[in-house]
Design an enzyme around this catalytic site. Structure first.
Site, PDB file in Angstrom:
ATOM      1  N   CYS A 166      -2.445  -3.817  -8.717  1.00  0.00           N
ATOM      2  CA  CYS A 166      -3.358  -2.676  -8.569  1.00  0.00           C
ATOM      3  C   CYS A 166      -3.276  -1.694  -9.731  1.00  0.00           C
ATOM      4  O   CYS A 166      -4.110  -0.785  -9.842  1.00  0.00           O
ATOM      5  CB  CYS A 166      -3.084  -1.961  -7.248  1.00  0.00           C
ATOM      6  SG  CYS A 166      -3.238  -3.076  -5.836  1.00  0.00           S
ATOM      7  N   HIS A 306      -2.312   7.734  -6.227  1.00  0.00           N
ATOM      8  CA  HIS A 306      -2.526   6.349  -5.806  1.00  0.00           C
ATOM      9  C   HIS A 306      -2.930   6.344  -4.340  1.00  0.00           C
ATOM     10  O   HIS A 306      -3.825   5.593  -3.955  1.00  0.00           O
ATOM     11  CB  HIS A 306      -1.251   5.532  -6.029  1.00  0.00           C
ATOM     12  CG  HIS A 306      -1.415   4.075  -5.757  1.00  0.00           C
ATOM     13  ND1 HIS A 306      -2.359   3.304  -6.399  1.00  0.00           N
ATOM     14  CD2 HIS A 306      -0.765   3.246  -4.898  1.00  0.00           C
ATOM     15  CE1 HIS A 306      -2.275   2.054  -5.958  1.00  0.00           C
ATOM     16  NE2 HIS A 306      -1.325   1.996  -5.048  1.00  0.00           N
ATOM     17  N   GLU A 317       5.078   8.938  -3.073  1.00  0.00           N
ATOM     18  CA  GLU A 317       4.367   9.507  -4.218  1.00  0.00           C
ATOM     19  C   GLU A 317       4.391  11.034  -4.189  1.00  0.00           C
ATOM     20  O   GLU A 317       4.614  11.685  -5.223  1.00  0.00           O
ATOM     21  CB  GLU A 317       2.922   9.005  -4.245  1.00  0.00           C
ATOM     22  CG  GLU A 317       2.139   9.489  -5.451  1.00  0.00           C
ATOM     23  CD  GLU A 317       0.755   8.871  -5.563  1.00  0.00           C
ATOM     24  OE1 GLU A 317       0.105   9.092  -6.601  1.00  0.00           O
ATOM     25  OE2 GLU A 317       0.320   8.181  -4.612  1.00  0.00           O
ATOM     26  N   LYS A 338      -9.367   7.204  -2.632  1.00  0.00           N
ATOM     27  CA  LYS A 338      -9.350   5.970  -1.827  1.00  0.00           C
ATOM     28  C   LYS A 338      -9.738   6.247  -0.378  1.00  0.00           C
ATOM     29  O   LYS A 338     -10.107   5.322   0.350  1.00  0.00           O
ATOM     30  CB  LYS A 338      -7.972   5.314  -1.876  1.00  0.00           C
ATOM     31  CG  LYS A 338      -7.620   4.640  -3.195  1.00  0.00           C
ATOM     32  CD  LYS A 338      -6.297   3.901  -3.097  1.00  0.00           C
ATOM     33  CE  LYS A 338      -5.936   3.222  -4.412  1.00  0.00           C
ATOM     34  NZ  LYS A 338      -5.446   4.191  -5.415  1.00  0.00           N
ATOM     35  N   HIS A 343      -9.398   0.848  -1.263  1.00  0.00           N
ATOM     36  CA  HIS A 343      -8.516   0.475  -2.379  1.00  0.00           C
ATOM     37  C   HIS A 343      -9.151  -0.656  -3.163  1.00  0.00           C
ATOM     38  O   HIS A 343      -9.258  -1.786  -2.685  1.00  0.00           O
ATOM     39  CB  HIS A 343      -7.155   0.064  -1.814  1.00  0.00           C
ATOM     40  CG  HIS A 343      -6.098  -0.113  -2.857  1.00  0.00           C
ATOM     41  ND1 HIS A 343      -6.334   0.032  -4.207  1.00  0.00           N
ATOM     42  CD2 HIS A 343      -4.768  -0.436  -2.744  1.00  0.00           C
ATOM     43  CE1 HIS A 343      -5.208  -0.196  -4.872  1.00  0.00           C
ATOM     44  NE2 HIS A 343      -4.257  -0.476  -4.017  1.00  0.00           N
ATOM     45  N   PHE A 404       1.707  -3.922  -6.577  1.00  0.00           N
ATOM     46  CA  PHE A 404       2.743  -4.807  -6.051  1.00  0.00           C
ATOM     47  C   PHE A 404       3.546  -5.392  -7.214  1.00  0.00           C
ATOM     48  O   PHE A 404       2.987  -5.764  -8.245  1.00  0.00           O
ATOM     49  CB  PHE A 404       2.119  -5.953  -5.251  1.00  0.00           C
ATOM     50  CG  PHE A 404       1.593  -5.557  -3.890  1.00  0.00           C
ATOM     51  CD1 PHE A 404       1.867  -4.328  -3.331  1.00  0.00           C
ATOM     52  CD2 PHE A 404       0.825  -6.449  -3.152  1.00  0.00           C
ATOM     53  CE1 PHE A 404       1.398  -3.971  -2.078  1.00  0.00           C
ATOM     54  CE2 PHE A 404       0.339  -6.114  -1.898  1.00  0.00           C
ATOM     55  CZ  PHE A 404       0.626  -4.878  -1.359  1.00  0.00           C
TER      56      PHE A 404
END
Length: 417
Positions: A166, A306, A317, A338, A343, A404
């Site tokens: 991502c 994110h 985060e 998002k 996403h 990831f």
């Protein structure tokens, strides 16, 4: 060696809340949700039956049928967004030195997943004779998007794909920044695209319990920072930016949206899919970004996080933001777009950077929608721009993107002095 200055002169967006840059922005500031029941296949037996699909996108509006059949959806999306950005930048393709124009693309978190899925299913349903489409491989490979963009326009500079799940398109943007800074290119088309709303994509993410299963209310399912969040909502689309060396842009009288002043990369080195609970990799990437840009923490006005709407990731985060920015953290407008787009995996970094740039241009921070319940583990003094857009004069804006494998990328933009 003195590094070149880099500016953004063109934007293109193809998203679940708008099929152009301007439609995307209108969707953002109005708090529009792109989530709805899946239409691409029968999702009745799946745990998650909804996603943020593109609306009213027809490939044949942009390509003839023969050309469209040669491309996976993620490559189609890339071409459309890149074309909008090139037009927005008003690049004269007859005058630009195409040897000094590159295409560096976030090669999708997954690539041509639908093409791979369909070819394997067709083979499995047959008699065992290997009858594969001759375009199977070139449709599937993640690097075909920048290849197609360069072939169409004749751009002969650096041409490649970055793959970091991502974080892919944010990685691509940082590479593009450095290619221009070092004088190797005058212009780079950069961004990312994704089309993973497929049987394999949804099934795979469901199997790892990553997706929200709020099937009774898809439009409210993506709820970053909310105490009842239960996973991310898969989205699709593309974002494209034209990055240009400042003097080159100035000489041709280009509109300049913002200066791209720096970026940073880091690794969690912790787990395949889970973030470090203390956000140490996120602390490192924001610290690296600030240092690379020559900025201090108190210079930052806005951060598009994110913020995927997962129980672990959002908290980690925000802890990292509090650690890096200290008492200044409460003065920053933090958000997660998002909540509206879902996403977009490999396209997330580009789309969210575009949001930051448009917020800077318009003096408005898009909201984090769908917040109803306080999460006691989140600092209540942080301004998460909840549920309603907020006016703000933004001089410096930052965007975080993580993938990831522990890949972290951060980019930062500044109003031109």
């Amino acid at each position: 060696m003195e590094l070149k200055r880099v500016v953004v002169t063109g934007l293109g967006a193809l998203t679940p809340i708008g099929n152009t840059k301007d439609e995307f922005w209108e969707g953002l500031i109005s708090g529009k949700s792109g989530a709805a029941p899946i239409t691409y296949y029968d999702a009745e037996k799946f745990k998650t039956k909804f996603a943020c699909e593109l609306k009213n996108f027809n490939a044949t509006d942009f390509f003839d049928r023969k050309e469209a059949r040669k491309m996976d959806r993620f490559a189609q999306y890339a071409m459309v967004a890149a074309d909008e950005a090139i037009e927005d930048a008003k690049l004269n393709l007859d005058e630009v030195d195409k040897l000094r124009v590159g295409v560096i693309w976030g090669g999708a978190g997954i690539g041509g997943l639908e093409t791979f899925q369909n070819e394997v299913l067709n083979f499995a349903a047959g008699d065992g004779t290997p009858r594969f489409n001759p375009f199977f491989i070139p449709k599937m490979i993640a690097d075909i998007a920048p290849g197609n963009i360069s072939i169409k326009h004749g751009f002969m500079g650096p041409n490649y794909t970055t793959v970091s799940a991502c974080a892919s398109s944010a990685n691509a943007m940082f590479d593009a920044l450095n290619i221009i800074r070092l004088g190797h290119c005058d212009v780079v088309v950069t961004g990312g695209s994704e089309a993973a709303v497929t049987i394999a994509g949804m099934g795979g993410f469901n199997a790892m319990h990553a997706l929200s299963t709020r099937n009774e209310s898809p439009e409210t399912a993506s709820r970053p920072f909310d105490g009842t969040r239960d996973g991310f909502v898969l989205g699709e689309g593309a974002g494209a930016l034209i990055l240009e060396e400042y003097e080159h842009a100035k000489a041709r009288g280009a509109k300049i949206y913002a200066e791209f002043v720096g970026g940073g990369l880091s690794s969690d080195a912790y787990h395949m899919t889970a973030p470090h609970p203390d956000g140490i990799g996120v602390v490192a990437v924001m610290k690296n970004c600030l240092q690379n840009a020559g900025l201090k923490p108190e210079d930052i006005d806005h951060i598009n996080t994110h913020g995927t709407s997962t129980p672990l990731g959002d908290v980690a985060e925000l802890k990292a933001i509090s650690e890096i920015f200290g008492s200044h953290a409460k003065n920053i407008n933090i958000n997660s777009t998002k909540s509206m787009t879902g996403h977009l995996l490999g396209a997330a970094g580009a789309i969210e950077a575009i949001s930051v740039i448009l917020a800077m241009e318009n003096g408005v921070i898009p909201p984090t929608i769908n917040h109803t319940t306080v999460d006691e583990s989140i600092d209540p003094e942080l301004n998460l721009t909840l549920n309603k857009a907020q006016k703000r004069d933004i001089k410096v804006g930052m965007s975080n993107t993580f993938g990831f494998g522990g890949h972290n990328a951060c980019v930062v933009f500044k109003k031109l002095d």
